[in-house]
Design an enzyme around this catalytic site. Structure first.
Site, mmCIF file in Angstrom:
data_model
loop_
_atom_site.group_PDB
_atom_site.id
_atom_site.type_symbol
_atom_site.label_atom_id
_atom_site.label_comp_id
_atom_site.label_asym_id
_atom_site.label_seq_id
_atom_site.Cartn_x
_atom_site.Cartn_y
_atom_site.Cartn_z
ATOM 1 N N LYS A 43 0.805 -1.219 0.000
ATOM 2 C CA LYS A 43 0.000 0.000 0.000
ATOM 3 C C LYS A 43 0.846 1.279 0.000
ATOM 4 C CE LYS A 43 -3.745 -2.418 0.013
ATOM 5 N NZ LYS A 43 -4.510 -2.610 -1.235
ATOM 6 N N SER A 265 -3.097 -12.028 4.742
ATOM 7 C CA SER A 265 -3.490 -11.979 3.330
ATOM 8 C C SER A 265 -2.421 -12.599 2.441
ATOM 9 C CB SER A 265 -3.778 -10.537 2.902
ATOM 10 O OG SER A 265 -2.637 -9.721 3.037
#
Length: 328
Positions: A43, A265
């Protein structure tokens, strides 16, 4: 190693690493380790892209406040970028996300506003919109901002194509979050390497892309309760659901068997890649994304049940075994 003018100049160019113990012998499984970004996750790319785009459009000036509804990684990344570029940052986060995420955002000088997990990302976005409108804050809008997939086209995809230039690549596996990585990398692969199959993974209990009902899940960073507008669904060749416990267990195996401590994840993505590998042709090459580090999940079910004290029982057992082997 060059000298860098800013920590933000180190975003990207993350390594692609081969797995040697988890993957079945008939395939080669690689992972792109995004924890090498300065903020610890993929991110960082999104955050930098959104801020640079807003600056270019005159939407941000020094001292302004950036606000975003985030599961944590985007918040950490935006807090880091805001600190480096001279902005303030406010994260609107579900109260189900890890303590480590909140503390990291605050370490970068950001503020955290929590909302009940049951409201989902759509509820959190509504709160962020209301606060931004009231206080004049800039909204990053990660799920709708075209700068998100654009930066992945320019950086993440370019890195993958460069690293696999002249080499075989059959599958690209990534999770469903903002869909920036999925869309940006997927679009470039379809142009440059159309034979590569793009596999999107999502939680089995929140398989929104597959048209199923959303529910609160433990794969932090994945599967908001809506389909992001930046998604280009045409790049997806296959959707695969993955059980969150299987994802968690695979993340643990990544650390213990490959020396790569990644988040839940990441474990779920690798678990999906291993599922793909089962029926992949001999010699197939698979690349899976590892979005972040496991260090921001220490208080979550990633390490649930793990001993926090001395390994006395193990030591006692070892001593007993040694006694059996000792000569009389």
């Amino acid at each position: 190693m060059p000298l860098f003018d800013s920590i933000l100049d180190t975003v990207g160019r993350t390594p692609i690493v081969k797995l040697h113990r988890l993957a079945p012998k008939h395939v080669s499984l690689y992972v792109k380790v995004e924890s090498f970004n300065p903020g610890g996750s993929v991110k960082d790319r999104l955050a930098l892209a959104v801020v640079l785009d807003a600056e270019a459009k005159g939407l941000l000036k020094p001292g302004d406040t950036i606000a975003e509804c985030t599961s944590g990684n985007v918040g950490i990344a935006l807090a880091m970028v805001a600190a480096a570029r001279g902005y303030k940052f406010v994260a609107v986060m579900s109260d189900s996300y890890s303590i480590e995420r909140r503390k990291l955002i605050r370490a970068y000088g950001g503020k955290v506003i929590l909302f009940p997990a049951e409201l989902g990302s759509s509820g959190g976005n509504k709160i962020a919109d209301e606060l931004a409108a009231k206080h004049g804050w800039f909204r990053a809008r990660q799920f709708d901002n075209p700068a998100n997939p654009a930066y992945h086209r320019e950086t993440t995809a370019a890195e993958i194509l460069s690293d696999f230039a002249g080499k075989r690549l059959d599958y690209f596996v990534t999770g469903f979050g903002t869909t920036g990585t999925l869309t940006g990398v997927g679009q470039m692969l379809k142009l440059a390497r159309p034979s590569v199959r793009v596999v999107a993974a999502e939680p089995a209990n929140a398989a929104v892309l597959a048209g199923k009902a959303w529910s609160v899940h433990q794969i932090q960073g994945w599967a908001p309760d809506f389909v992001p507008s930046v998604l280009d669904a045409t790049v997806i060749d296959e959707l695969r659901p993955i059980d969150e416990v299987v994802g968690r267990n695979t993340a643990r195996r990544l650390a213990a068997e490959e020396g790569i401590f990644a988040g839940i994840s990441a474990g779920a993505t690798v678990a999906t890649a291993l599922d793909v590998a089962q029926n992949a042709a001999e010699g197939s090459v698979i690349l899976a994304m590892l979005p972040d580090t496991g260090e921001r999940y220490l208080s979550t079910f990633l390490l649930e049940g793990m001993n926090e004290g001395s390994d006395d029982e193990w030591l006692a057992g070892l001593s007993a075994s040694e006694a059996l082997l000792s000569p009389a």
